[in-house]
Design a protein around this motif. Structure first.
Motif, short mmCIF file in Angstrom:
data_model
loop_
_atom_site.label_atom_id
_atom_site.label_comp_id
_atom_site.label_asym_id
_atom_site.label_seq_id
_atom_site.Cartn_x
_atom_site.Cartn_y
_atom_site.Cartn_z
N THR A 143 -5.35 -25.82 12.62
CA THR A 143 -5.22 -24.36 12.67
C THR A 143 -5.19 -23.98 14.14
OG1 THR A 143 -7.62 -24.23 12.46
CG2 THR A 143 -6.32 -23.77 10.47
N PRO A 171 -11.12 -21.30 12.39
CA PRO A 171 -11.09 -20.13 11.50
C PRO A 171 -12.42 -19.39 11.41
CG PRO A 171 -10.95 -22.18 10.25
CD PRO A 171 -10.80 -22.55 11.69
N SER A 202 -5.16 -18.41 11.24
CA SER A 202 -5.94 -19.62 10.98
C SER A 202 -6.71 -19.48 9.68
CB SER A 202 -6.93 -19.88 12.12
OG SER A 202 -6.24 -19.92 13.34
#
Lengths: 270, 264
Positions: free
Chosen positions: A37, A41, A70
């Motif tokens: 990502t 996140p 993300s």
């Protein structure tokens, strides 16, 4: 006549292609989310609270300054896994229950199908809510709850198919050849039900995605700080006016996920 | 080898019990071809299904006796019955379009009863037997057909495959339930000739069920005429044809279309 035929054929294959493109893109994003990502996140950045979409944050940031893109990637993964597991539970138990009741019929069929009707009578979300309130929240309980709620619809489809096929001559001749019942059910008949089953699995998957999103939206699915599309949507509604991008992108992902599978199911049916 | 005594079949899932077959008696000797004729709904197929053990026990009640090779079939246990089905009794159905599983290859379907009844036979030997059996029903290129799916074959070919599947365990009795009804006339004749050859060469008794009297006459030694679930008449084929004892039989014979000059 000829033109109409051509037109409808073309339309269906278009559905298939669009569905395939959307679904494969989504699947790619989901798999990508497992390994990579752009940002962590769950990492908060107070300077980027509710940031608008930009090149550094493709979908902007949420109220804690977490990168929405993300989180969407991770959230889609969670949603997908839950929906997938739900469908697997529903389909496997549905096949077993539907096949046995449909094939044998008689009192067993009556009893099991009436129980099935009772479960079917409750909305699946309500059923899952009851289950959750008994056994507590969390990913696995949601999977189990939704899975159980999904069993009756699959059982019913499979049962209908088995009732249709059990009187076919080739099933009769298999019985005549002395083939044991279980072998007839799973080896002789089950492959014939696959066309119907496949499209209902796709539809079931869509329902599972929506149900998971609904559960998480109500706060009983995936627990924070983990992301899921539903829980993100629920957070986003507080910032609908200050940061509409949050709700729009999250909702868009749900729509695309469901739309892709719907088109695919529709295309495959033909 | 086969003796049916006082066979009664009754549907009991309606309010009033419905007699489908009443007091049927018949015998079938080794190597004989017995024809059962009658119109639709006369109970001929139900009689055959009862002999084959294919009636669902919670749909119908049966009484009487069916003695096959000194064993009583109507009251036999399922496990007992399963040993006989497919091994000693083979069945061919009317519709070659629905009697083969559309999702399985021909070879797989033909060898299925071998797998069940003779599990000791190895894979290579089984393949050889299937090919031989397909060859035996006069199918060209059995190796190719082995790998095909039913929808790739014509109706006549499928019926041959069905016969091959029914004959693979070399049963003593073959029940042919209107095996030629869904086929066109030239194929009908080929199938009938094939059945006659199998009967001659392998000494398989055949129970041939049909509504086509002329066909039955050409294949069967003896004929049993059924109407409304009851036996109307029984006897040697020629005798019944030349000297029908009952009004119903006479009507059936008169119903056979004859070749005449078209009236212009």
């Amino acid at each position: 006549m000829q033109i109409g035929k051509k037109y409808s054929k073309k339309k269906h294959s278009a559905n298939l292609i669009i569905g395939l493109v959307i679904t494969s893109t989504m699947l790619f994003l989901i798999i990508l989310g497992f390994f990579y990502t752009p940002y962590d996140p769950t990492k908060m950045d107070s300077s980027a609270k509710l940031a608008a979409p930009s090149l550094s944050h493709l979908m902007g940031c949420d109220n804690f300054g977490r990168d929405i893109f993300s989180r969407v990637l991770k959230g889609m993964g969670n949603t997908f896994i839950i929906a997938f597991a739900t469908v697997v539970i529903g389909v496997v138990s549905g096949i077993i229950i539907g096949a046995v009741t449909g094939y044998f019929g008689g009192w067993l069929d009556e009893v099991v199908m009436r129980i099935n009707d009772v479960v079917f009578a409750f909305p699946s979300i309500l059923l899952a809510l009851v289950f959750i309130s008994l056994f507590g929240t969390g990913k696995y309980n949601v999977v189990l709850a939704l899975g159980i709620a999904f069993v009756p619809s699959f059982a019913r489809i499979v049962r209908g198919e088995f009732i249709k096929y059990r009187e076919m001559d080739y099933v009769k001749s298999a019985r005549l050849a002395g083939v044991p019942h279980m072998r007839i059910i799973f080896v002789h008949i089950l492959p014939n039900t696959m066309t119907v089953l496949l499209s209902s699995i796709m539809i079931g998957f869509n329902n599972a995605v929506l149900a998971e999103a609904g559960m998480s939206y109500l706060g009983i699915g995936v627990q924070p700080p983990d992301a899921s599309l539903g829980s993100m949507l629920s957070e986003a509604q507080g910032y609908l006016f200050s940061a509409p991008n949050y709700a729009v992108f999250t909702g868009l992902m749900i729509i695309l996920l469901v739309l892709g599978f719907s088109l695919l199911a529709d295309g495959l049916k033909n | 080898m086969l003796e049916v005594k006082n066979l009664n079949i009754e549907f009991h899932d309606h309010d009033a019990p419905e007699h489908i077959v009443r007091n049927i008696n018949m015998t079938l000797k080794y190597g004989e071809i017995l024809g059962i004729v009658g119109e639709s709904g006369s109970g001929k197929s139900m009689t055959a299904m009862a002999i084959a053990g294919l009636l669902r026990r919670h749909d119908v009640t049966t009484s009487g006796e069916i003695i096959f090779d000194k064993k009583e079939l109507l009251s036999a246990k399922r496990s007992e019955l399963r040993k006989i089905q497919g091994n000693d009794i083979g069945v061919i159905f009317q519709e070659p379009m629905t009697s083969l599983n559309p999702t399985k290859r021909i070879g797989w379907q033909v060898e299925e009863s071998l797998k069940i009844h003779k599990p000791e036979i190895g894979k290579a030997e089984r393949y050889r037997l299937v090919i031989e059996s397909l060859k035996n029903v006069e199918l060209d290129n059995p190796e190719l057909i082995y790998k095909k799916y039913p929808h790739e074959l014509s109706g006549g070919m499928r019926q041959r495959v069905m016969i091959a599947a029914a004959m693979i365990c070399a049963p003593k009795l073959l029940i042919a339930d209107e095996p030629t009804t869904a086929l066109d006339v030239t194929i009908q004749l080929q199938i009938v000739k094939l059945l006659q050859r199998l009967n001659r060469e392998q000494k398989t008794s055949i129970l041939f069920i049909s509504h086509d009297l002329s066909l039955v006459k050409s294949i069967c030694g003896r004929i049993l005429v059924m109407h409304d679930g009851e036996k109307v008449e029984e006897g040697a084929a020629d005798e019944i044809f030349n000297n029908p004892g009952q009004e119903y039989t006479r009507e059936l014979i008169n119903a056979i279309p004859k070749l005449e000059k078209p009236k212009l």
